[in-house]
Design an enzyme around this catalytic site. Structure first.
Site, PDB file in Angstrom:
ATOM      1  N   ASP A 120      -7.391   7.551   2.411  1.00  0.00           N
ATOM      2  CA  ASP A 120      -8.695   6.966   2.079  1.00  0.00           C
ATOM      3  C   ASP A 120      -9.488   6.938   3.384  1.00  0.00           C
ATOM      4  O   ASP A 120      -9.315   6.038   4.200  1.00  0.00           O
ATOM      5  CB  ASP A 120      -8.531   5.554   1.515  1.00  0.00           C
ATOM      6  N   GLU A 125      -9.684  11.404  -0.628  1.00  0.00           N
ATOM      7  CA  GLU A 125     -10.916  11.106  -1.358  1.00  0.00           C
ATOM      8  C   GLU A 125     -12.101  11.833  -0.734  1.00  0.00           C
ATOM      9  O   GLU A 125     -12.211  11.930   0.492  1.00  0.00           O
ATOM     10  CB  GLU A 125     -11.163   9.596  -1.358  1.00  0.00           C
ATOM     11  N   HIS A 136      -7.629  -0.491   1.926  1.00  0.00           N
ATOM     12  CA  HIS A 136      -7.730   0.932   2.259  1.00  0.00           C
ATOM     13  C   HIS A 136      -6.397   1.640   2.032  1.00  0.00           C
ATOM     14  O   HIS A 136      -6.358   2.806   1.628  1.00  0.00           O
ATOM     15  CB  HIS A 136      -8.178   1.108   3.713  1.00  0.00           C
TER      16      HIS A 136
END
Length: 205
Positions: A52, A112, A185
């Site tokens: 992330d 991502e 996160h």
């Protein structure tokens, strides 16, 4: 110059290992029976990295996939202070993600994509951090799967517009963790790894 780079990589690896073993929430060995569809072949095992990306906080998570089973191996977060020069912040992300790759030897990574939303400045910074992490993955020879936030939510929750707390809850449930991974996160990174296992480029060779 090469020696200096190797020394920095070893230093980064040491920092990551200390992070993984000094925090009680970082290292887990749970087991689950998550069915990941037609892409799973019984008896095959691989390690999947999830990332992330973020300039201030880049979350990472390591998931082991064995046939239809997913288990959480480790997770953590690379933090860089705003007071640090940009180049040094990106170098830290690159070195520590590289250290994670070196330590856990994943075969592939789910990361991502950048969502611009309304804050272009923040998205640009995230893109820089994402690039630093991707370089580390490329150096490790990892297959890369890139997913939008909607794709990740759909894979983990079953709903592309799911709220953040729903994603965190399902990550905990799917990986049989005793609590939601912290920081958030890291939970998002584990979600990206789970997403990799459900997509075409997550198929075993």
């Amino acid at each position: 110059e090469r020696r200096d780079l190797d020394a920095r990589r070893r230093h980064g690896l040491t920092a990551v290992i200390l992070l993984a073993f000094s925090q009680t929430y970082v290292l887990k060995w749970p087991h689950s029976n998550l069915e990941s569809g037609a892409y799973l072949l019984a008896g095959k095992t691989r390690i999947v990295l999830g990332i992330d990306p973020g300039l201030a906080h880049t979350g990472w998570g390591i998931v082991e996939q064995c046939g239809p089973r997913l288990s959480c191996v480790a997770y953590g977060c690379v933090a860089t202070p705003a007071s640090q020069p940009l180049a040094e912040r990106l170098m830290k992300i690159h070195h520590q993600i590289g250290a994670v790759v070196e330590r856990f030897r994943p075969e592939c990574v789910g990361i991502e994509t950048v969502w611009f939303g309304q804050n272009v400045t923040a998205a640009f910074a995230t893109g820089q951090a994402r690039g630093a992490a991707l370089v580390a993955c490329a150096e490790g020879g990892l297959a890369v799967g890139e997913y939008t936030p909607r794709q990740i939510k759909l894979a983990v929750v079953g709903e592309g517009s799911a709220e953040k707390d729903q994603v965190q809850y399902m990550v905990r449930h799917l990986l049989s963790l005793d609590r939601i991974p912290e920081p958030d996160h890291a939970a998002d990174a584990l979600a990206a790894a789970i997403c990799y296992t459900t997509h075409e480029n997550g198929r075993f060779a």
